[in-house]
Design a protein around this motif. Structure first.
Motif, PDB file in Angstrom:
ATOM      1  N   ARG A 134      65.418  19.738  36.327  1.00 27.46           N
ATOM      2  CA  ARG A 134      64.822  19.843  34.997  1.00 27.46           C
ATOM      3  C   ARG A 134      64.600  18.421  34.474  1.00 27.46           C
ATOM      4  NH1 ARG A 134      67.255  23.914  31.002  1.00 27.46           N
ATOM      5  NH2 ARG A 134      69.144  23.088  31.921  1.00 27.46           N
ATOM      6  N   THR A 135      63.380  18.170  34.018  1.00 25.35           N
ATOM      7  CA  THR A 135      63.036  16.872  33.446  1.00 25.35           C
ATOM      8  C   THR A 135      62.552  17.100  32.016  1.00 25.35           C
ATOM      9  OG1 THR A 135      60.700  16.910  34.085  1.00 25.35           O
ATOM     10  CG2 THR A 135      62.268  16.092  35.738  1.00 25.35           C
ATOM     11  N   ALA A 136      62.284  16.028  31.300  1.00 24.54           N
ATOM     12  CA  ALA A 136      61.775  16.155  29.927  1.00 24.54           C
ATOM     13  C   ALA A 136      60.436  16.886  29.906  1.00 24.54           C
ATOM     14  CB  ALA A 136      61.635  14.770  29.302  1.00 24.54           C
ATOM     15  N   ALA A 137      59.670  16.785  30.986  1.00 18.32           N
ATOM     16  CA  ALA A 137      58.351  17.428  31.055  1.00 18.32           C
ATOM     17  C   ALA A 137      58.399  18.841  31.616  1.00 18.32           C
ATOM     18  CB  ALA A 137      57.422  16.573  31.921  1.00 18.32           C
ATOM     19  N   GLY A 138      59.572  19.296  32.050  1.00 17.10           N
ATOM     20  CA  GLY A 138      59.696  20.618  32.666  1.00 17.10           C
ATOM     21  C   GLY A 138      60.405  20.498  34.001  1.00 17.10           C
ATOM     22  N   TRP A 139      60.272  21.496  34.849  1.00 18.84           N
ATOM     23  CA  TRP A 139      60.937  21.488  36.146  1.00 18.84           C
ATOM     24  C   TRP A 139      60.068  20.800  37.183  1.00 18.84           C
ATOM     25  CZ3 TRP A 139      65.841  23.028  37.200  1.00 18.84           C
ATOM     26  CH2 TRP A 139      66.506  23.704  36.176  1.00 18.84           C
ATOM     27  N   GLU A 140      60.721  20.096  38.106  1.00 14.61           N
ATOM     28  CA  GLU A 140      60.004  19.495  39.232  1.00 14.61           C
ATOM     29  C   GLU A 140      60.693  19.906  40.523  1.00 14.61           C
ATOM     30  OE1 GLU A 140      60.023  15.189  39.065  1.00 14.61           O
ATOM     31  OE2 GLU A 140      62.007  15.082  39.961  1.00 14.61           O
ATOM     32  N   ALA A 141      59.904  19.919  41.592  1.00 14.38           N
ATOM     33  CA  ALA A 141      60.428  20.175  42.933  1.00 14.38           C
ATOM     34  C   ALA A 141      60.298  18.881  43.720  1.00 14.38           C
ATOM     35  CB  ALA A 141      59.640  21.290  43.607  1.00 14.38           C
ATOM     36  N   ARG A 142      61.293  18.629  44.558  1.00 14.28           N
ATOM     37  CA  ARG A 142      61.287  17.401  45.356  1.00 14.28           C
ATOM     38  C   ARG A 142      61.714  17.726  46.774  1.00 14.28           C
ATOM     39  NH1 ARG A 142      64.742  11.899  44.058  1.00 14.28           N
ATOM     40  NH2 ARG A 142      64.032  10.736  45.873  1.00 14.28           N
ATOM     41  N   GLY A 143      61.013  17.150  47.732  1.00 11.47           N
ATOM     42  CA  GLY A 143      61.409  17.270  49.123  1.00 11.47           C
ATOM     43  C   GLY A 143      62.714  16.539  49.341  1.00 11.47           C
ATOM     44  N   THR A 144      63.421  16.900  50.387  1.00 12.21           N
ATOM     45  CA  THR A 144      64.711  16.296  50.701  1.00 12.21           C
ATOM     46  C   THR A 144      64.653  15.692  52.102  1.00 12.21           C
ATOM     47  OG1 THR A 144      65.588  18.329  51.678  1.00 12.21           O
ATOM     48  CG2 THR A 144      65.882  18.038  49.282  1.00 12.21           C
ATOM     49  N   PRO A 145      65.628  14.879  52.469  1.00  8.82           N
ATOM     50  CA  PRO A 145      65.577  14.242  53.784  1.00  8.82           C
ATOM     51  C   PRO A 145      65.965  15.156  54.943  1.00  8.82           C
ATOM     52  CG  PRO A 145      67.533  13.534  52.604  1.00  8.82           C
ATOM     53  CD  PRO A 145      66.731  14.367  51.654  1.00  8.82           C
ATOM     54  N   TRP A 146      66.227  16.429  54.690  1.00  5.77           N
ATOM     55  CA  TRP A 146      66.661  17.304  55.763  1.00  5.77           C
ATOM     56  C   TRP A 146      65.480  17.992  56.423  1.00  5.77           C
ATOM     57  CZ3 TRP A 146      69.592  17.001  51.215  1.00  5.77           C
ATOM     58  CH2 TRP A 146      70.820  16.355  51.390  1.00  5.77           C
ATOM     59  N   TRP A 147      65.522  18.051  57.713  1.00  5.47           N
ATOM     60  CA  TRP A 147      64.529  18.656  58.588  1.00  5.47           C
ATOM     61  C   TRP A 147      63.166  18.022  58.352  1.00  5.47           C
ATOM     62  CZ3 TRP A 147      66.261  21.093  62.696  1.00  5.47           C
ATOM     63  CH2 TRP A 147      67.575  21.556  62.657  1.00  5.47           C
ATOM     64  N   HIS A 148      62.242  18.673  57.750  1.00  3.28           N
ATOM     65  CA  HIS A 148      60.899  18.107  57.571  1.00  3.28           C
ATOM     66  C   HIS A 148      60.628  17.896  56.090  1.00  3.28           C
ATOM     67  CE1 HIS A 148      60.504  20.182  61.516  1.00  3.28           C
ATOM     68  NE2 HIS A 148      60.049  18.995  61.817  1.00  3.28           N
ATOM     69  N   GLY A 149      61.330  16.959  55.492  1.00  2.00           N
ATOM     70  CA  GLY A 149      61.156  16.686  54.072  1.00  2.00           C
ATOM     71  C   GLY A 149      60.460  15.364  53.853  1.00  2.00           C
ATOM     72  N   SER A 150      59.591  15.331  52.869  1.00  2.00           N
ATOM     73  CA  SER A 150      58.819  14.119  52.595  1.00  2.00           C
ATOM     74  C   SER A 150      59.498  13.219  51.569  1.00  2.00           C
ATOM     75  CB  SER A 150      57.440  14.490  52.069  1.00  2.00           C
ATOM     76  OG  SER A 150      57.556  15.079  50.779  1.00  2.00           O
ATOM     77  N   GLY A 151      60.336  13.790  50.714  1.00  2.00           N
ATOM     78  CA  GLY A 151      60.910  13.015  49.615  1.00  2.00           C
ATOM     79  C   GLY A 151      59.981  12.958  48.410  1.00  2.00           C
ATOM     80  N   ASP A 152      58.746  13.465  48.569  1.00  2.00           N
ATOM     81  CA  ASP A 152      57.792  13.482  47.451  1.00  2.00           C
ATOM     82  C   ASP A 152      58.213  14.527  46.427  1.00  2.00           C
ATOM     83  OD1 ASP A 152      56.309  11.552  48.730  1.00  2.00           O
ATOM     84  OD2 ASP A 152      54.844  12.954  49.542  1.00  2.00           O
ATOM     85  N   ARG A 153      57.641  14.421  45.239  1.00  2.00           N
ATOM     86  CA  ARG A 153      57.955  15.373  44.172  1.00  2.00           C
ATOM     87  C   ARG A 153      56.679  15.798  43.468  1.00  2.00           C
ATOM     88  NH1 ARG A 153      61.977  11.916  40.861  1.00  2.00           N
ATOM     89  NH2 ARG A 153      62.189  10.798  42.767  1.00  2.00           N
TER      90      ARG A 153
END
Length: 173
Positions: free
Chosen positions: A145-164
């Motif tokens: 949860r951010t001030a602008a709403g919810w965000e999704a973020r990739g993670t470093p596990w398996w095939h994650g980009s780290g982008d949001r």
């Protein structure tokens, strides 16, 4: 013992292990977009996890480790699978106080926003994400949860980009 500082999803962790080369390899796993730990899967996956006075003790087969849940300090033997298990547990615990959660899901970016696909194993999360395109992650997705709403973020596990991306939709498969 040798220590190394890691930052996983912005969570600072200090990892302690007997081998500096192992720590360097572990750190590299979290700097890439396609980390794989399956090469060291144990024959038994029975894991004992106990917490006392903010110290988590983790035991699996003949492996033992500790996590200071307040500081993020991890003490692990040189086994990538076990060390990754410890890092995941420390990250999830530390996220509890930050309006964020890791979920077993796949996330994709569509039109600048994130669509997160969740469901039981075998439901088609990874296959659907690959078909939809711009994959944030196909194993674990961070929802915050951010001030602008919810965000999704990739993670470093398996095939994650780290982008949001801003969260547009959760889809249950």
């Amino acid at each position: 013992m040798t220590t190394a500082d890691l930052s996983v999803l912005g969570i600072p962790l200090r990892v302690e292990a007997p081998d500096a080369g192992f720590l360097a390899g572990l750190g590299a796993c979290y700097r890439t977009a396609s980390s794989r730990f399956a090469g060291e899967l144990p024959s038994s996956r029975t894991i004992e996890f106990t917490v006392k006075d903010s110290i988590a003790t983790v035991t699996m087969d003949s492996l033992d480790g500790r996590i200071d849940l307040r500081s993020g300090h991890i003490n692990t033997p040189p086994n990538l699978f076990f060390a990754d298990l410890m890092v995941r547990a420390a990250v999830m615990w530390r996220l509890l106080d930050s309006d964020a959660i890791l979920i077993h899901a796949a996330g994709v970016r569509r039109g600048g926003a994130a669509v997160v696909l969740f469901g039981s194993s075998g439901a088609g999360k990874t296959t659907s994400a690959a078909a939809l395109g711009d994959v944030l992650s196909d194993e674990l997705v961070l929802l915050r949860r951010t001030a602008a709403g919810w965000e999704a973020r990739g993670t470093p596990w398996w095939h994650g980009s780290g982008d949001r991306a801003p969260l547009a939709r959760l889809v249950w498969l």
